[in-house]
Motif scaffolding. Structure first.
Motif, PDB file in Angstrom:
ATOM      1  N   GLN A  64      -0.323   5.239  49.572  1.00 12.23           N
ATOM      2  CA  GLN A  64       0.765   5.761  50.461  1.00 12.23           C
ATOM      3  C   GLN A  64       1.767   6.434  49.695  1.00 12.23           C
ATOM      4  O   GLN A  64       2.368   5.446  49.055  1.00 12.23           O
ATOM      5  N   SER A  65       2.069   7.757  49.500  1.00  7.22           N
ATOM      6  CA  SER A  65       3.168   8.087  48.678  1.00  7.22           C
ATOM      7  C   SER A  65       4.612   7.485  48.935  1.00  7.22           C
ATOM      8  O   SER A  65       5.271   7.260  47.817  1.00  7.22           O
ATOM      9  N   LEU A  66       4.973   7.204  50.179  1.00  5.44           N
ATOM     10  CA  LEU A  66       6.353   6.706  50.056  1.00  5.44           C
ATOM     11  C   LEU A  66       6.312   5.300  49.494  1.00  5.44           C
ATOM     12  O   LEU A  66       7.368   4.986  48.758  1.00  5.44           O
ATOM     13  N   VAL A  92      18.262   8.244  54.152  1.00  2.00           N
ATOM     14  CA  VAL A  92      17.391   9.018  53.294  1.00  2.00           C
ATOM     15  C   VAL A  92      15.991   8.784  53.736  1.00  2.00           C
ATOM     16  O   VAL A  92      15.318   9.787  53.662  1.00  2.00           O
ATOM     17  N   ARG A  93      15.905   7.560  54.000  1.00  2.00           N
ATOM     18  CA  ARG A  93      14.413   7.252  54.607  1.00  2.00           C
ATOM     19  C   ARG A  93      13.966   7.858  55.811  1.00  2.00           C
ATOM     20  O   ARG A  93      12.915   8.569  56.017  1.00  2.00           O
ATOM     21  N   ALA A  94      15.131   8.227  56.634  1.00  2.00           N
ATOM     22  CA  ALA A  94      14.783   8.935  57.999  1.00  2.00           C
ATOM     23  C   ALA A  94      14.466  10.456  57.730  1.00  2.00           C
ATOM     24  O   ALA A  94      13.447  10.707  58.402  1.00  2.00           O
ATOM     25  N   CYS A 101       5.917  11.385  57.982  1.00  2.00           N
ATOM     26  CA  CYS A 101       5.288  10.790  58.988  1.00  2.00           C
ATOM     27  C   CYS A 101       5.343  11.745  60.114  1.00  2.00           C
ATOM     28  O   CYS A 101       4.340  11.491  60.923  1.00  2.00           O
ATOM     29  N   ASP A 102       6.164  12.793  60.549  1.00  2.00           N
ATOM     30  CA  ASP A 102       6.071  13.572  61.556  1.00  2.00           C
ATOM     31  C   ASP A 102       5.520  15.046  61.441  1.00  2.00           C
ATOM     32  O   ASP A 102       4.641  15.529  62.382  1.00  2.00           O
ATOM     33  N   PRO A 105       1.464  14.781  58.577  1.00  2.00           N
ATOM     34  CA  PRO A 105       0.157  14.268  59.263  1.00  2.00           C
ATOM     35  C   PRO A 105      -0.783  15.225  59.935  1.00  2.00           C
ATOM     36  O   PRO A 105      -1.854  15.343  59.895  1.00  2.00           O
ATOM     37  N   ILE A 106       0.004  15.757  61.026  1.00  2.00           N
ATOM     38  CA  ILE A 106      -0.717  16.594  61.686  1.00  2.00           C
ATOM     39  C   ILE A 106      -0.786  17.967  61.195  1.00  2.00           C
ATOM     40  O   ILE A 106      -1.760  19.022  61.874  1.00  2.00           O
ATOM     41  N   ASN A 107      -0.844  18.265  59.904  1.00  2.00           N
ATOM     42  CA  ASN A 107      -1.012  19.405  59.312  1.00  2.00           C
ATOM     43  C   ASN A 107      -1.898  19.112  58.109  1.00  2.00           C
ATOM     44  O   ASN A 107      -2.026  19.938  57.003  1.00  2.00           O
TER      45      ASN A 107
END
Length: 212
Positions: A64-66, A92-94, A101-102, A105-107
């Motif tokens: 997991q990259s983060l 920064v995390r947001a 995360c948003d 993943p769906i791409n």
């Protein structure tokens, strides 16, 4: 350190940027996602998710990259990739998670493959899907960045952070799929600033030994 990655993977791209910013040497092990190297038994044992990147450091496998980037930031604190105060770190995390995360993943490649191979979407519809979600997501990131006094030369202030590390690979992918980024001037300005830094430039997909 040994990095398992693929030149076009935006998640692996993030980790390359972080390693470069930290000035850390690493060896590459290339996992060709288009040839399904990630499905091989040997790699699946290393990373049961069958995704890249994976980083091996001192015999420990990190995924997991983060999580990998925060591990690098904790084990090699200079230069810091997160600000000092809790509120700044949360911002920064947001920003980073809005992308990682948003949008991403769906791409992801496995999602795009499913749309074509399992649901029977033609390539033009698959690309339409990609562009819709990337453009929508980056426009939201633009809104988070523009007009916020915490935004400086980079996403947060005048030094690159985790947010910039996530932003640059996503912009690169958006350009590869001909996304319309005209509504994202702040995003594009920050991307241009990042590209002036060798750590970002040398992490680019086209600079990798496995680039095709």
């Amino acid at each position: 350190m040994l990095l398992y990655g693929y030149f076009r993977s935006s998640a692996a791209y993030r980790v390359r940027i972080a390693l470069n910013l930290k000035g850390l040497a690493y060896d590459n092990h290339f996992i060709h996602l288009q040839k399904n190297d990630q499905l091989a038994h040997e790699y699946a044992k290393l990373n049961p998710q069958k995704l890249v990147p994976a980083l091996v450091d001192d015999g420990q496998v990190l995924t997991q990259s983060l999580a990998i980037i925060e591990y690098l930031d904790e084990t090699h604190p200079e230069p810091p990739l997160l600000p000092k105060t809790p509120a700044e770190r949360a911002r920064v995390r947001a920003l980073a998670q809005a992308i990682a995360c948003d949008i991403h993943p769906i791409n992801n490649l496995r999602v795009l493959r499913y749309l074509v191979k399992d649901l029977g979407l033609p390539d033009e519809k698959k690309d339409q899907w990609y562009r819709h979600w990337v453009e929508t997501g980056l426009q939201a990131v633009e809104a988070l960045l523009s007009g916020n006094p915490a935004t400086g030369r980079f996403c947060h202030g005048d030094k690159p952070t985790l947010a910039d590390i996530c932003l640059v690979p996503q912009v690169a992918n958006a350009r590869r799929f001909n996304c319309d980024l005209s509504a994202c001037p702040t995003v594009l300005r920050i991307d241009a600033e990042c590209q002036k830094l060798e750590a970002f430039a040398q992490a680019a997909p086209g600079k990798q030994p496995d680039a095709e």
